[in-house]
Motif scaffolding. Sequence first.
Motif, mmCIF file in Angstrom:
data_model
loop_
_atom_site.group_PDB
_atom_site.id
_atom_site.type_symbol
_atom_site.label_atom_id
_atom_site.label_comp_id
_atom_site.label_asym_id
_atom_site.label_seq_id
_atom_site.Cartn_x
_atom_site.Cartn_y
_atom_site.Cartn_z
ATOM 1 N N GLY A 159 27.287 -5.185 -0.241
ATOM 2 C CA GLY A 159 28.199 -5.126 -2.050
ATOM 3 C C GLY A 159 26.803 -5.013 -2.936
ATOM 4 N N GLY A 160 26.623 -4.371 -3.854
ATOM 5 C CA GLY A 160 26.108 -4.261 -4.827
ATOM 6 C C GLY A 160 25.445 -3.043 -5.416
ATOM 7 N N ILE A 185 14.473 -0.264 -5.461
ATOM 8 C CA ILE A 185 13.482 -1.847 -5.951
ATOM 9 C C ILE A 185 14.040 -3.023 -5.548
ATOM 10 N N SER A 186 15.510 -2.833 -6.050
ATOM 11 C CA SER A 186 16.211 -3.730 -5.471
ATOM 12 C C SER A 186 17.450 -3.864 -5.169
ATOM 13 N N LEU A 187 18.985 -5.260 -4.765
ATOM 14 C CA LEU A 187 19.905 -5.694 -4.358
ATOM 15 C C LEU A 187 20.710 -6.357 -5.621
ATOM 16 N N THR A 188 21.517 -5.528 -6.388
ATOM 17 C CA THR A 188 21.936 -6.605 -7.230
ATOM 18 C C THR A 188 23.486 -6.205 -7.678
ATOM 19 N N MET A 189 24.277 -7.219 -7.924
ATOM 20 C CA MET A 189 25.440 -7.143 -8.929
ATOM 21 C C MET A 189 24.696 -7.946 -10.553
ATOM 22 N N LEU A 190 23.491 -8.232 -10.547
ATOM 23 C CA LEU A 190 23.390 -8.675 -12.023
ATOM 24 C C LEU A 190 24.439 -9.848 -12.124
ATOM 25 N N LYS A 191 24.881 -10.282 -13.677
ATOM 26 C CA LYS A 191 25.699 -11.059 -13.739
ATOM 27 C C LYS A 191 27.131 -11.069 -12.887
ATOM 28 N N PHE A 192 27.318 -10.897 -12.211
ATOM 29 C CA PHE A 192 28.890 -10.823 -11.536
ATOM 30 C C PHE A 192 28.545 -10.956 -10.117
ATOM 31 N N GLU A 193 27.209 -11.258 -9.677
ATOM 32 C CA GLU A 193 26.518 -11.286 -8.098
ATOM 33 C C GLU A 193 27.483 -12.312 -7.222
ATOM 34 N N ASN A 194 27.974 -13.478 -7.842
ATOM 35 C CA ASN A 194 28.949 -14.113 -7.208
ATOM 36 C C ASN A 194 30.550 -14.229 -7.691
ATOM 37 N N TRP A 215 14.033 -9.777 -13.887
ATOM 38 C CA TRP A 215 14.744 -9.670 -15.519
ATOM 39 C C TRP A 215 14.340 -10.232 -16.672
ATOM 40 N N SER A 216 13.762 -11.064 -16.862
ATOM 41 C CA SER A 216 12.870 -11.824 -18.034
ATOM 42 C C SER A 216 11.884 -10.544 -18.845
ATOM 43 N N HIS A 217 11.659 -9.050 -17.587
ATOM 44 C CA HIS A 217 11.156 -8.863 -18.783
ATOM 45 C C HIS A 217 11.748 -7.939 -19.288
ATOM 46 N N PRO A 218 11.221 -7.714 -20.941
ATOM 47 C CA PRO A 218 12.307 -7.096 -22.189
ATOM 48 C C PRO A 218 13.024 -5.650 -21.993
ATOM 49 N N PHE A 219 12.239 -4.898 -21.103
ATOM 50 C CA PHE A 219 12.948 -3.575 -20.570
ATOM 51 C C PHE A 219 13.699 -3.890 -19.486
ATOM 52 N N ALA A 220 13.858 -5.363 -18.481
ATOM 53 C CA ALA A 220 14.645 -5.437 -17.931
ATOM 54 C C ALA A 220 15.735 -6.445 -18.364
ATOM 55 N N VAL A 267 24.131 -1.825 -18.055
ATOM 56 C CA VAL A 267 24.946 -1.831 -16.979
ATOM 57 C C VAL A 267 25.859 -2.843 -17.270
ATOM 58 N N GLU A 268 26.230 -4.170 -17.334
ATOM 59 C CA GLU A 268 26.765 -5.441 -17.252
ATOM 60 C C GLU A 268 28.154 -4.524 -17.751
ATOM 61 N N THR A 269 27.856 -4.207 -19.362
ATOM 62 C CA THR A 269 29.189 -3.371 -20.059
ATOM 63 C C THR A 269 29.530 -3.047 -19.783
ATOM 64 N N GLU A 270 29.372 -1.356 -18.893
ATOM 65 C CA GLU A 270 29.273 -0.359 -18.132
ATOM 66 C C GLU A 270 30.948 -1.080 -16.432
ATOM 67 N N LEU A 271 30.141 -2.364 -16.825
ATOM 68 C CA LEU A 271 30.782 -2.767 -15.344
ATOM 69 C C LEU A 271 31.843 -3.975 -15.558
#
Length: 649
Positions: A296-297, A307-316, A352-357, A364-368
């Motif tokens: 998943g992710g 570069i990465s595998l993530t589900m952002l704030k929905f990780e858990n 994820w603390s980088h301004p663009f990140a 992406v979170e808004t769409e998910l």
Amino acid sequence: MIRRRDGGRASRRGRRLEQIKEIKMTSSRKLQYADRVAIQQADQAIRKDVMRALVEIITNANDSYSRLEDAGVDVNGEMVIDVLRKHSNSKIVVRDFAEGMTDSRMDKVVGTYGEATSGIKEDKHVRGMWGRGLKDSIFGLGYGYVRSFKGANFYSCSLLLKKGIPTFDLDDPIRATVDLRQKYEVLQGNGTIIEIVVSRNDVKMPQFNNLRNYLQRHFELRPIMSNPKRKIILRELANDGSVKQQHTLSYVAPKGEEVLNERLKIPDFPATVHLNVFRSAIQLSTRGEEGDYADGGLLVISHATVISLTMLKFENDPYAGYFYGTMQCDYLHDLLKNDEPVLTATRDGINWSHPFAKALKHVVETELEPLINVEREHALHDEQTKLDKKLRQKIDRALHELNTIAVSELRDPKDVTRKQIELPESGMAFFPEKLYVQTGQSAALILRVAVKENEKQNAVATIISNNSEVIALTPQVTLKKHKTQSSILEARVLVEGRQVGGEATITAYLGKNRAQAVVQVHSKKESIPSTPARGSNALFTDIRFDDRTDPRQRVYFDRVNSSIVIATAAPSVKIYLDENNRLDTTVQGQVLLAELITEAVCREIAREGVEKGRFLVLEGSEADAIQNHFIRLQNRHAHLIHNYIVTKE
């Protein structure tokens, strides 16, 4: 006036110091690293993990092939990974047939730390974002050698620990003789061989099958493992150098339905992200459960590089566990070229603390979020349906009667209950008849055959899968006597699942007889609920209502879970649903439900009876026989099923 004894001397000394300051020269040099820093950096990047080291080396080889492809060169894309496991000093050798390296290139790529050597600065589609992956991989596990064929020459160097000091030794080039090419198995053309000796006592060498499973599933390697232009071969070597076993590695994404495919603008940045999301019908493993090997992710990709595998704030979030896909953002590549700290230094993914990140994450979170909220609502509705005591009791009563019908049709009246193994009339069956297997893993079915006068021990059965993503690892098996029942022969059949959500029928052939089992591929390491035995009167274990099932088929029998599934999104079903999407609360809905259940039950009993040899059938006319028995069963039992379902309550 009181004078200080050293007043005059102090004044003269002060003037001399001022003069010295005026003529002082400034010198500069590159900051030197202490020897221990190389090992510390390797530990941070590789973490004493063989898998992480192999990811670096495999992606380096893939980068080399990519550079050739970008230059218009045809490549075979082959990589061979040899593993020799020992109690100490295990050996890993990775061989490619790509660019090769000269001694000057080795000096820069292997002997220099932190240089951008992969080609990312030149906009080449490669993964290497730091010039230290290879060094970290070697020193993170022990020591090693880099050897290469380039043109007519053979080049070699080593990364060794001499009295604890990391050392780079570069050998003089020599001619690439036939003997050298045979020794290193690069028979022609260019190629590079990376050899690592796992000498560190704090590094654990994985079992070969674990290496195979996890390499295929590591998120950074998925584009390589699924690329038809690449062929990755994993071999286990014996001490004498012979090959004990080998496998071609591959990865297939889970089966799923596309639910989102959008290109989105990132506010305040000259960038977009292409978001492509799929939903799996089977819940997928998450990063919290299986880390870098989760199915998943979302894969974060920039210029074909993962570069990465993530589900952002929905990780858990458990309701996010059904989704997978990609976030394609090439602007990350531009930031990397400019040495922006958009990635973590230890290669753990995006910073994820980088301004663009941060901006990318928010978009992406808004769409998910709406997708995951819908999943949450469905889950709550399903739970409420399960908790409806009245409906549950009604379904349980109906299932009891449906299984009574199945037993009356499928069991020989002469059968008596006994502890011995029961086989169908055909005298041949799989145990269990339904099996879950985790993706990338193998599982066993037991094939059992009744001994007949013309059948002897050591008979060979042929095993076939009808799905290329569920493999029969034992295409032929030899039957041996059962340990306690001499009247039965048995053999162990191994199967492997490669695609989450994949389902296959495994068929065993022995003479004119055959047996079948259904295998379904799951993502998680989960305990599989035991399915009822054939003699337990439970061919049907549940009736489910699913609004995500393909509406073109109103009802079907899920053989893996022994469930009758009603597609409530089918137009002719949907019009009879009540305000709570229930089909059983009106007489009209109950009549339709009874018809659908009759169809599923009678068709499955007909199939079971024909395939297990309970119903007579002429050889070669199985499909016609199933249809004829289906009609016969409908005529015999439809009114009974209506009596069970249409209760007018």
